[in-house]
Write a protein that holds these residues in place. Sequence first.
Motif, PDB file in Angstrom:
ATOM      1  N   GLU A   1     -53.545   6.343 -36.271  1.00 39.40           N
ATOM      2  CA  GLU A   1     -54.335   5.414 -37.083  1.00 39.40           C
ATOM      3  C   GLU A   1     -55.498   4.862 -36.262  1.00 39.40           C
ATOM      4  O   GLU A   1     -55.363   4.597 -35.077  1.00 39.40           O
ATOM      5  CB  GLU A   1     -53.462   4.251 -37.541  1.00 39.40           C
ATOM      6  CG  GLU A   1     -52.303   4.647 -38.418  1.00 39.40           C
ATOM      7  CD  GLU A   1     -51.363   3.470 -38.652  1.00 39.40           C
ATOM      8  OE1 GLU A   1     -51.825   2.309 -38.598  1.00 39.40           O
ATOM      9  OE2 GLU A   1     -50.182   3.729 -38.882  1.00 39.40           O
ATOM     10  N   GLU A   2     -56.627   4.717 -36.920  1.00 39.75           N
ATOM     11  CA  GLU A   2     -57.802   4.215 -36.214  1.00 39.75           C
ATOM     12  C   GLU A   2     -57.546   2.835 -35.622  1.00 39.75           C
ATOM     13  O   GLU A   2     -58.078   2.495 -34.570  1.00 39.75           O
ATOM     14  CB  GLU A   2     -59.010   4.172 -37.153  1.00 39.75           C
ATOM     15  CG  GLU A   2     -60.289   3.886 -36.403  1.00 39.75           C
ATOM     16  CD  GLU A   2     -61.531   4.179 -37.188  1.00 39.75           C
ATOM     17  OE1 GLU A   2     -62.581   3.626 -36.817  1.00 39.75           O
ATOM     18  OE2 GLU A   2     -61.464   4.945 -38.159  1.00 39.75           O
ATOM     19  N   THR A   3     -56.710   2.025 -36.248  1.00 40.24           N
ATOM     20  CA  THR A   3     -56.405   0.692 -35.726  1.00 40.24           C
ATOM     21  C   THR A   3     -55.633   0.770 -34.413  1.00 40.24           C
ATOM     22  O   THR A   3     -55.556  -0.215 -33.692  1.00 40.24           O
ATOM     23  CB  THR A   3     -55.584  -0.120 -36.747  1.00 40.24           C
ATOM     24  OG1 THR A   3     -54.378   0.586 -37.042  1.00 40.24           O
ATOM     25  CG2 THR A   3     -56.378  -0.361 -38.013  1.00 40.24           C
ATOM     26  N   ARG A   4     -55.079   1.960 -34.107  1.00 45.44           N
ATOM     27  CA  ARG A   4     -54.328   2.158 -32.864  1.00 45.44           C
ATOM     28  C   ARG A   4     -55.199   2.765 -31.767  1.00 45.44           C
ATOM     29  O   ARG A   4     -54.710   3.165 -30.729  1.00 45.44           O
ATOM     30  CB  ARG A   4     -53.126   3.073 -33.102  1.00 45.44           C
ATOM     31  CG  ARG A   4     -52.139   2.537 -34.090  1.00 45.44           C
ATOM     32  CD  ARG A   4     -51.649   1.227 -33.629  1.00 45.44           C
ATOM     33  NE  ARG A   4     -50.203   1.163 -33.760  1.00 45.44           N
ATOM     34  CZ  ARG A   4     -49.509   0.153 -33.339  1.00 45.44           C
ATOM     35  NH1 ARG A   4     -50.102  -0.839 -32.754  1.00 45.44           N
ATOM     36  NH2 ARG A   4     -48.218   0.126 -33.491  1.00 45.44           N
ATOM     37  N   ILE A   5     -56.508   2.866 -32.046  1.00 41.82           N
ATOM     38  CA  ILE A   5     -57.459   3.385 -31.066  1.00 41.82           C
ATOM     39  C   ILE A   5     -58.369   2.234 -30.672  1.00 41.82           C
ATOM     40  O   ILE A   5     -58.950   1.566 -31.536  1.00 41.82           O
ATOM     41  CB  ILE A   5     -58.283   4.541 -31.662  1.00 41.82           C
ATOM     42  CG1 ILE A   5     -57.354   5.701 -32.053  1.00 41.82           C
ATOM     43  CG2 ILE A   5     -59.346   5.007 -30.677  1.00 41.82           C
ATOM     44  CD1 ILE A   5     -58.042   6.792 -32.850  1.00 41.82           C
ATOM     45  N   HIS A   6     -58.495   1.993 -29.397  1.00 40.31           N
ATOM     46  CA  HIS A   6     -59.305   0.882 -28.936  1.00 40.31           C
ATOM     47  C   HIS A   6     -60.744   1.056 -29.414  1.00 40.31           C
ATOM     48  O   HIS A   6     -61.302   2.157 -29.365  1.00 40.31           O
ATOM     49  CB  HIS A   6     -59.265   0.793 -27.404  1.00 40.31           C
ATOM     50  CG  HIS A   6     -59.795  -0.500 -26.899  1.00 40.31           C
ATOM     51  ND1 HIS A   6     -61.140  -0.717 -26.697  1.00 40.31           N
ATOM     52  CD2 HIS A   6     -59.169  -1.658 -26.574  1.00 40.31           C
ATOM     53  CE1 HIS A   6     -61.322  -1.945 -26.260  1.00 40.31           C
ATOM     54  NE2 HIS A   6     -60.138  -2.545 -26.172  1.00 40.31           N
ATOM     55  N   PRO A   7     -61.363  -0.012 -29.908  1.00 41.65           N
ATOM     56  CA  PRO A   7     -62.728   0.081 -30.442  1.00 41.65           C
ATOM     57  C   PRO A   7     -63.737   0.682 -29.465  1.00 41.65           C
ATOM     58  O   PRO A   7     -64.683   1.353 -29.881  1.00 41.65           O
ATOM     59  CB  PRO A   7     -63.093  -1.366 -30.775  1.00 41.65           C
ATOM     60  CG  PRO A   7     -61.786  -2.046 -30.994  1.00 41.65           C
ATOM     61  CD  PRO A   7     -60.811  -1.361 -30.075  1.00 41.65           C
ATOM     62  N   SER A   8     -63.531   0.487 -28.173  1.00 40.37           N
ATOM     63  CA  SER A   8     -64.514   0.978 -27.203  1.00 40.37           C
ATOM     64  C   SER A   8     -64.538   2.500 -27.086  1.00 40.37           C
ATOM     65  O   SER A   8     -65.512   3.059 -26.572  1.00 40.37           O
ATOM     66  CB  SER A   8     -64.253   0.361 -25.821  1.00 40.37           C
ATOM     67  OG  SER A   8     -63.035   0.854 -25.294  1.00 40.37           O
ATOM     68  N   ILE A   9     -63.512   3.195 -27.564  1.00 39.61           N
ATOM     69  CA  ILE A   9     -63.509   4.658 -27.451  1.00 39.61           C
ATOM     70  C   ILE A   9     -63.577   5.365 -28.804  1.00 39.61           C
ATOM     71  O   ILE A   9     -63.618   6.589 -28.865  1.00 39.61           O
ATOM     72  CB  ILE A   9     -62.291   5.180 -26.661  1.00 39.61           C
ATOM     73  CG1 ILE A   9     -60.980   4.894 -27.396  1.00 39.61           C
ATOM     74  CG2 ILE A   9     -62.290   4.630 -25.243  1.00 39.61           C
ATOM     75  CD1 ILE A   9     -59.800   5.686 -26.873  1.00 39.61           C
ATOM     76  N   ARG A  10     -63.609   4.630 -29.887  1.00 38.03           N
ATOM     77  CA  ARG A  10     -63.655   5.257 -31.217  1.00 38.03           C
ATOM     78  C   ARG A  10     -64.857   6.174 -31.379  1.00 38.03           C
ATOM     79  O   ARG A  10     -64.752   7.260 -31.938  1.00 38.03           O
ATOM     80  CB  ARG A  10     -63.639   4.198 -32.315  1.00 38.03           C
ATOM     81  CG  ARG A  10     -62.293   3.540 -32.464  1.00 38.03           C
ATOM     82  CD  ARG A  10     -62.279   2.522 -33.563  1.00 38.03           C
ATOM     83  NE  ARG A  10     -61.005   1.806 -33.524  1.00 38.03           N
ATOM     84  CZ  ARG A  10     -60.822   0.622 -34.058  1.00 38.03           C
ATOM     85  NH1 ARG A  10     -61.808   0.003 -34.691  1.00 38.03           N
ATOM     86  NH2 ARG A  10     -59.641   0.045 -33.980  1.00 38.03           N
ATOM     87  N   GLY A  11     -65.990   5.755 -30.893  1.00 34.74           N
ATOM     88  CA  GLY A  11     -67.193   6.575 -30.994  1.00 34.74           C
ATOM     89  C   GLY A  11     -67.072   7.867 -30.206  1.00 34.74           C
ATOM     90  O   GLY A  11     -67.492   8.937 -30.663  1.00 34.74           O
ATOM     91  N   ARG A  12     -66.509   7.774 -29.005  1.00 35.03           N
ATOM     92  CA  ARG A  12     -66.326   8.986 -28.194  1.00 35.03           C
ATOM     93  C   ARG A  12     -65.409   9.974 -28.893  1.00 35.03           C
ATOM     94  O   ARG A  12     -65.637  11.184 -28.852  1.00 35.03           O
ATOM     95  CB  ARG A  12     -65.750   8.626 -26.826  1.00 35.03           C
ATOM     96  CG  ARG A  12     -66.805   8.067 -25.918  1.00 35.03           C
ATOM     97  CD  ARG A  12     -66.397   7.821 -24.485  1.00 35.03           C
ATOM     98  NE  ARG A  12     -65.224   8.499 -23.993  1.00 35.03           N
ATOM     99  CZ  ARG A  12     -64.396   7.963 -23.092  1.00 35.03           C
ATOM    100  NH1 ARG A  12     -64.609   6.755 -22.647  1.00 35.03           N
ATOM    101  NH2 ARG A  12     -63.366   8.643 -22.664  1.00 35.03           N
TER     102      ARG A  12
END
Length: 126
Positions: free
Chosen positions: A7-18
């Motif tokens: 889930e996207e909520t389980r991915i730290h915001p700082s690496i979502r773009g990468r």
Amino acid sequence: MSRPVLEETRIHPSIRGRIADNHADTVKAVQAAVASNKVVVVGMAMNPFPRKARKLLDGLGTPYLYLEYGSYLSQWRRRLALKMWSGWSTLPMVFVNGTLIGGAQDLQRLVDSGEFTALVAPKIAG
């Protein structure tokens, strides 16, 4: 069928773009090819299974687009991005009418059952 995807909520915001941009050009190229070709085979050099799929399609006289991404030692990151996008962990990836049907063995099963012929047959407008 659903497959587990983090889930996207389980991915730290700082690496979502990468994550979202990870070889997005390769994924977009395959998506475009799948959208505009009846049959697409995604493979790599030196791997016998993409060759088997292509040989089978050649023997059937089925036109297809072949996309090759490196060999065992090159472009593995691009192939990894495709595997993450599709959820299919091996090559080739065979797409028919925009649908991932699997690899070379899956293609052979569809051919043997006669289902492949029905999938690629021209649609008759009624």
